[in-house]
Each structure stands twice: as C-alpha cells, then as structure tokens.
Write a protein that holds these residues in place. Structure first.
Motif, PDB file in Angstrom:
ATOM      1  N   ASP A 117     -21.591 -41.425  -0.276  1.00  0.00           N
ATOM      2  CA  ASP A 117     -22.516 -42.368   0.368  1.00  0.00           C
ATOM      3  C   ASP A 117     -23.969 -42.112  -0.005  1.00  0.00           C
ATOM      4  O   ASP A 117     -24.800 -43.012   0.123  1.00  0.00           O
ATOM      5  CB  ASP A 117     -22.369 -42.306   1.892  1.00  0.00           C
ATOM      6  CG  ASP A 117     -21.066 -42.925   2.365  1.00  0.00           C
ATOM      7  OD1 ASP A 117     -20.381 -43.561   1.541  1.00  0.00           O
ATOM      8  OD2 ASP A 117     -20.726 -42.760   3.551  1.00  0.00           O
ATOM      9  N   VAL A 118     -24.305 -40.884  -0.422  1.00  0.00           N
ATOM     10  CA  VAL A 118     -25.713 -40.557  -0.678  1.00  0.00           C
ATOM     11  C   VAL A 118     -26.021 -40.367  -2.160  1.00  0.00           C
ATOM     12  O   VAL A 118     -27.139 -40.030  -2.519  1.00  0.00           O
ATOM     13  CB  VAL A 118     -26.132 -39.283   0.097  1.00  0.00           C
ATOM     14  CG1 VAL A 118     -25.969 -39.490   1.577  1.00  0.00           C
ATOM     15  CG2 VAL A 118     -25.341 -38.064  -0.369  1.00  0.00           C
ATOM     16  N   ARG A 119     -25.051 -40.615  -3.018  1.00  0.00           N
ATOM     17  CA  ARG A 119     -25.273 -40.321  -4.434  1.00  0.00           C
ATOM     18  C   ARG A 119     -26.348 -41.216  -5.052  1.00  0.00           C
ATOM     19  O   ARG A 119     -26.934 -40.856  -6.078  1.00  0.00           O
ATOM     20  CB  ARG A 119     -23.977 -40.463  -5.229  1.00  0.00           C
ATOM     21  CG  ARG A 119     -23.367 -41.851  -5.185  1.00  0.00           C
ATOM     22  CD  ARG A 119     -22.119 -41.923  -6.022  1.00  0.00           C
ATOM     23  NE  ARG A 119     -21.363 -43.138  -5.755  1.00  0.00           N
ATOM     24  CZ  ARG A 119     -20.324 -43.514  -6.442  1.00  0.00           C
ATOM     25  NH1 ARG A 119     -19.912 -42.787  -7.452  1.00  0.00           N
ATOM     26  NH2 ARG A 119     -19.684 -44.618  -6.142  1.00  0.00           N
ATOM     27  N   HIS A 120     -26.612 -42.389  -4.465  1.00  0.00           N
ATOM     28  CA  HIS A 120     -27.632 -43.271  -5.010  1.00  0.00           C
ATOM     29  C   HIS A 120     -28.997 -43.057  -4.356  1.00  0.00           C
ATOM     30  O   HIS A 120     -29.952 -43.738  -4.716  1.00  0.00           O
ATOM     31  CB  HIS A 120     -27.210 -44.733  -4.850  1.00  0.00           C
ATOM     32  CG  HIS A 120     -25.957 -45.076  -5.594  1.00  0.00           C
ATOM     33  ND1 HIS A 120     -25.830 -44.890  -6.962  1.00  0.00           N
ATOM     34  CD2 HIS A 120     -24.765 -45.563  -5.163  1.00  0.00           C
ATOM     35  CE1 HIS A 120     -24.615 -45.271  -7.335  1.00  0.00           C
ATOM     36  NE2 HIS A 120     -23.954 -45.677  -6.273  1.00  0.00           N
ATOM     37  N   ASN A 121     -29.081 -42.148  -3.400  1.00  0.00           N
ATOM     38  CA  ASN A 121     -30.357 -41.824  -2.787  1.00  0.00           C
ATOM     39  C   ASN A 121     -31.242 -41.134  -3.817  1.00  0.00           C
ATOM     40  O   ASN A 121     -30.858 -40.126  -4.405  1.00  0.00           O
ATOM     41  CB  ASN A 121     -30.129 -40.924  -1.572  1.00  0.00           C
ATOM     42  CG  ASN A 121     -31.406 -40.545  -0.879  1.00  0.00           C
ATOM     43  OD1 ASN A 121     -32.153 -39.699  -1.378  1.00  0.00           O
ATOM     44  ND2 ASN A 121     -31.664 -41.140   0.268  1.00  0.00           N
ATOM     45  N   LYS A 122     -32.427 -41.695  -4.045  1.00  0.00           N
ATOM     46  CA  LYS A 122     -33.286 -41.193  -5.119  1.00  0.00           C
ATOM     47  C   LYS A 122     -33.668 -39.737  -4.903  1.00  0.00           C
ATOM     48  O   LYS A 122     -33.716 -38.947  -5.855  1.00  0.00           O
ATOM     49  CB  LYS A 122     -34.538 -42.058  -5.230  1.00  0.00           C
ATOM     50  CG  LYS A 122     -35.406 -41.721  -6.436  1.00  0.00           C
ATOM     51  CD  LYS A 122     -36.542 -42.721  -6.585  1.00  0.00           C
ATOM     52  CE  LYS A 122     -37.359 -42.427  -7.845  1.00  0.00           C
ATOM     53  NZ  LYS A 122     -38.453 -43.407  -8.018  1.00  0.00           N
ATOM     54  N   ARG A 123     -33.939 -39.366  -3.656  1.00  0.00           N
ATOM     55  CA  ARG A 123     -34.339 -37.999  -3.345  1.00  0.00           C
ATOM     56  C   ARG A 123     -33.220 -37.011  -3.693  1.00  0.00           C
ATOM     57  O   ARG A 123     -33.457 -35.972  -4.323  1.00  0.00           O
ATOM     58  CB  ARG A 123     -34.702 -37.908  -1.865  1.00  0.00           C
ATOM     59  CG  ARG A 123     -35.075 -36.534  -1.387  1.00  0.00           C
ATOM     60  CD  ARG A 123     -35.647 -36.588   0.019  1.00  0.00           C
ATOM     61  NE  ARG A 123     -34.706 -37.106   1.000  1.00  0.00           N
ATOM     62  CZ  ARG A 123     -34.796 -38.303   1.578  1.00  0.00           C
ATOM     63  NH1 ARG A 123     -35.765 -39.129   1.263  1.00  0.00           N
ATOM     64  NH2 ARG A 123     -33.903 -38.700   2.475  1.00  0.00           N
ATOM     65  N   ILE A 124     -32.006 -37.356  -3.311  1.00  0.00           N
ATOM     66  CA  ILE A 124     -30.879 -36.460  -3.576  1.00  0.00           C
ATOM     67  C   ILE A 124     -30.560 -36.430  -5.064  1.00  0.00           C
ATOM     68  O   ILE A 124     -30.215 -35.376  -5.622  1.00  0.00           O
ATOM     69  CB  ILE A 124     -29.664 -36.887  -2.733  1.00  0.00           C
ATOM     70  CG1 ILE A 124     -29.975 -36.615  -1.254  1.00  0.00           C
ATOM     71  CG2 ILE A 124     -28.398 -36.161  -3.170  1.00  0.00           C
ATOM     72  CD1 ILE A 124     -28.912 -37.064  -0.300  1.00  0.00           C
ATOM     73  N   ARG A 125     -30.684 -37.582  -5.748  1.00  0.00           N
ATOM     74  CA  ARG A 125     -30.460 -37.593  -7.199  1.00  0.00           C
ATOM     75  C   ARG A 125     -31.456 -36.682  -7.910  1.00  0.00           C
ATOM     76  O   ARG A 125     -31.100 -35.965  -8.853  1.00  0.00           O
ATOM     77  CB  ARG A 125     -30.579 -39.015  -7.745  1.00  0.00           C
ATOM     78  CG  ARG A 125     -29.452 -39.942  -7.376  1.00  0.00           C
ATOM     79  CD  ARG A 125     -29.322 -41.091  -8.383  1.00  0.00           C
ATOM     80  NE  ARG A 125     -30.592 -41.699  -8.690  1.00  0.00           N
ATOM     81  CZ  ARG A 125     -31.110 -42.737  -8.035  1.00  0.00           C
ATOM     82  NH1 ARG A 125     -30.464 -43.241  -6.992  1.00  0.00           N
ATOM     83  NH2 ARG A 125     -32.264 -43.264  -8.388  1.00  0.00           N
ATOM     84  N   LEU A 126     -32.710 -36.711  -7.474  1.00  0.00           N
ATOM     85  CA  LEU A 126     -33.731 -35.856  -8.090  1.00  0.00           C
ATOM     86  C   LEU A 126     -33.360 -34.384  -7.959  1.00  0.00           C
ATOM     87  O   LEU A 126     -33.445 -33.617  -8.921  1.00  0.00           O
ATOM     88  CB  LEU A 126     -35.092 -36.110  -7.437  1.00  0.00           C
ATOM     89  CG  LEU A 126     -35.919 -37.283  -7.951  1.00  0.00           C
ATOM     90  CD1 LEU A 126     -37.151 -37.482  -7.082  1.00  0.00           C
ATOM     91  CD2 LEU A 126     -36.327 -37.059  -9.398  1.00  0.00           C
ATOM     92  N   VAL A 127     -32.951 -33.993  -6.755  1.00  0.00           N
ATOM     93  CA  VAL A 127     -32.601 -32.590  -6.525  1.00  0.00           C
ATOM     94  C   VAL A 127     -31.367 -32.203  -7.340  1.00  0.00           C
ATOM     95  O   VAL A 127     -31.322 -31.143  -7.975  1.00  0.00           O
ATOM     96  CB  VAL A 127     -32.371 -32.321  -5.032  1.00  0.00           C
ATOM     97  CG1 VAL A 127     -31.930 -30.875  -4.808  1.00  0.00           C
ATOM     98  CG2 VAL A 127     -33.654 -32.595  -4.240  1.00  0.00           C
ATOM     99  N   MET A 128     -30.348 -33.072  -7.344  1.00  0.00           N
ATOM    100  CA  MET A 128     -29.129 -32.749  -8.093  1.00  0.00           C
ATOM    101  C   MET A 128     -29.410 -32.637  -9.582  1.00  0.00           C
ATOM    102  O   MET A 128     -28.922 -31.715 -10.256  1.00  0.00           O
ATOM    103  CB  MET A 128     -28.051 -33.808  -7.837  1.00  0.00           C
ATOM    104  CG  MET A 128     -27.377 -33.683  -6.497  1.00  0.00           C
ATOM    105  SD  MET A 128     -25.844 -34.658  -6.360  1.00  0.00           S
ATOM    106  CE  MET A 128     -24.719 -33.687  -7.375  1.00  0.00           C
ATOM    107  N   ASP A 129     -30.187 -33.552 -10.122  1.00  0.00           N
ATOM    108  CA  ASP A 129     -30.496 -33.506 -11.553  1.00  0.00           C
ATOM    109  C   ASP A 129     -31.297 -32.249 -11.900  1.00  0.00           C
ATOM    110  O   ASP A 129     -31.069 -31.624 -12.939  1.00  0.00           O
ATOM    111  CB  ASP A 129     -31.279 -34.754 -11.971  1.00  0.00           C
ATOM    112  CG  ASP A 129     -30.433 -36.018 -11.939  1.00  0.00           C
ATOM    113  OD1 ASP A 129     -29.202 -35.899 -11.885  1.00  0.00           O
ATOM    114  OD2 ASP A 129     -31.015 -37.114 -11.967  1.00  0.00           O
ATOM    115  N   TYR A 130     -32.230 -31.887 -11.031  1.00  0.00           N
ATOM    116  CA  TYR A 130     -33.048 -30.703 -11.269  1.00  0.00           C
ATOM    117  C   TYR A 130     -32.174 -29.444 -11.234  1.00  0.00           C
ATOM    118  O   TYR A 130     -32.267 -28.570 -12.111  1.00  0.00           O
ATOM    119  CB  TYR A 130     -34.151 -30.624 -10.219  1.00  0.00           C
ATOM    120  CG  TYR A 130     -35.219 -29.595 -10.520  1.00  0.00           C
ATOM    121  CD1 TYR A 130     -36.386 -29.964 -11.185  1.00  0.00           C
ATOM    122  CD2 TYR A 130     -35.081 -28.277 -10.125  1.00  0.00           C
ATOM    123  CE1 TYR A 130     -37.375 -29.030 -11.469  1.00  0.00           C
ATOM    124  CE2 TYR A 130     -36.055 -27.339 -10.394  1.00  0.00           C
ATOM    125  CZ  TYR A 130     -37.208 -27.721 -11.062  1.00  0.00           C
ATOM    126  OH  TYR A 130     -38.178 -26.779 -11.332  1.00  0.00           O
TER     127      TYR A 130
END
Length: 297
Positions: free
Chosen positions: A270-283
């Motif tokens: 449900d949160v995979r498209h959240n920009k904040r969480i995507r930024l953290v995961m990618d980092y």
C-alpha cells in the motif's frame, strides 16, 4: 442513476462555452464525444439540459438550475486533484525502519546520517530488534531482512548477498597460531551464541559438529559477539564486508563455507508509491549494495 464525473465536467464546459465544438477544444475531446456525454447525462437524469440550435447550445431552465452545482462540484474536484498532487510531491514526514541488531546499531546510523543531510525534512525512526517486524500491521514502513519476505501483501527488493566468515583479531592470532583446518578450530577459543542454535547449525553445515559448551564465550547479542572478536577474545563469525572496515581483524580459514545471507528491503504494497518511502528505499538499496563503507566504528 449512473453517470460519471466526466459527464458533469462536459456539461459544465458546454454550458460555459456555449457549443459542443468550443467545449471539445477546452476539454481536449472530440466533438462527437462531447455530444455523447451530454446525451448520456440527459438520458440518465431524465432531463433536457440544452436547447440545440444554430447559435449553439442554450441551457434549459432545468439545465440552468444545475450549472451552479456542477461548477461547485468541478471546483471541488480540481481542489481534490491539486491536494492529491501536493501530497504526492510532499516528502516531509516520518519513515520507520526495522533492522536487526547488527544493521540497526552498526550500519544504519552511518547511512541515515548521509540521508538526513540530503533530505532534512524527512524524520527517521529505527526499530532495532532481531524479532521480525510485522509490516502487515504497520510496525514499520521499511524492513531490512536477511531472508526473502513471503507475505503476498509485501513488496520486496533483493539488494545483495552477504557472505559470512570466521575472523580473529591479530592480537589473538599472535598468541594462538591461525587454524589450518576445520579440526584445528577445536583447539581455539570459539565465540558463539548462548541459546540461539543457528550458529551451531552453520558450523554443522561446514562439517564441524559443535555443542553450546564448545563456545568459551557465549552471547546472543550480535553486537556484543562482534565486539568480542574485535577485542581479541577468540574466533567468531562476521560479515566479510563488515570485517573489511577493521584491518586488525583477520579472516581465518577463508575457504570454509560458513553461510551467505540474502539482504532484502521490504515494505507494504500500500505504501510502495509513497514518494517519501520510495526515496528512503532507493537510498538504502544504493548504500547497502556496497555495504559497510566507512560507516562502522
């Protein structure tokens, strides 16, 4: 009644611009599509909304009664879209991470320091525990795991593989010559776990049968066990990549197949498209692919 917001948007545009052609240009639709929207809306409502003539589309009395409400509805829809876009673009807020003792204590603080310098508007919480967090119940937004998550509602990304090895401090090896075979380990001070049997299983896979009493130093806290190796107490397991940060810690029996862990990042679908969480995961993924770079003390 069954009609769509698009039909109301078309009705409002035709009323505002006075013709199907002008409304179609404003909406980016074909003129027949605009006409079809009006026909469907009139059929659904059971009302005649326009009087069609050579001069264009003129509202009926009942159509005029609906224009104001349609305009308010379109304004609310526009505000909704604007707000939704703003929420997607906004990255400020809290992201909660879950990690085991080693990653949460020794590795993540160094990685997060760099991330927070780059994105100061994002707050980070870290839950440090060897217990598996329940992402389905939102115990954390992102979990760092050494196994592939199996739940269907989770999105998982394999980052890298982490080989394990046996290591000892050079001071210990100065007092005790390095083992030349797996059987030589029985004559050394071995560091192991107290109640957790997983390390015994790893030694067994490497063809060395051990019991808990064979470990002269026992502790179920991973960080304490790592520091025991670094303090020169004896021989114990470390991540190979991590040990490269400590030149005085030397691998023994490097050909011995201890174990290799898979490193995964996971979040709820449900949160995979959240920009904040995507930024953290990618980092995290970028940093963890080349782990332990000047981030441990």
């Amino acid at each position: 009644m069954h009609y769509s917001l698009d039909h109301i948007r078309t009705f409002h545009a035709v009323a505002k611009y006075g013709s199907l052609l002008a409304a179609s240009r404003h909406l980016g639709l074909t003129q027949p599509t605009v006409g079809r929207h009006i026909d469907l809306l009139e059929e659904t409502l059971g009302l005649s909304l326009f009087i069609r003539g050579r001069e264009g589309m003129r509202l009926t009395e009942k159509g005029a009664d609906l224009v104001t409400t349609a305009g308010e509805l379109m304004g609310n829809a526009t505000e909704f879209e604007r707000l939704a876009t703003g929420l997607e673009e906004k990255i400020g807020g809290v992201v909660r991470l879950s990690a085991n003792q080693i990653f949460g204590t020794l590795l993540l603080p160094g990685i997060i320091a760099g991330f927070m310098r780059e994105y100061p508007e994002i707050e980070i919480e870290i839950d440090v525990s060897n217990e598996v967090s329940n992402l389905l119940q939102r115990d954390a937004d992102i979990a760092i795991r050494l196994f592939r998550p199996a739940q269907n509602d989770l999105v998982a990304r394999k980052v890298t593989e982490l080989p394990m090895g046996l290591f000892a401090h050079e001071d210990y090896l100065a007092r005790h010559p390095a083992p030349k075979s797996i059987d030589d380990l029985r004559h050394h001070v071995l560091l192991g776990q107290d109640r957790n049997p997983s390390l015994i299983g790893a030694y067994r896979a490497a063809r060395l049968e051990l019991a808990t009493t064979d470990f002269a130093f026992r502790c179920d806290n991973d960080v304490a066990e790592i520091n025991a190796v670094r303090a020169g107490i004896g021989i114990g397991p470390l991540h190979v990549g991590m040990a490269k940060n400590w030149p005085s810690v030397i691998q023994v029996l490097p050909e011995l197949p201890i174990h290799t862990f898979e490193l995964w990042l996971a979040c709820h679908a449900d949160v995979r498209h959240n920009k904040r969480i995507r930024l953290v995961m990618d980092y995290l993924a970028a940093k963890l692919r080349t782990p332990y770079q000047k981030s441990l003390t």
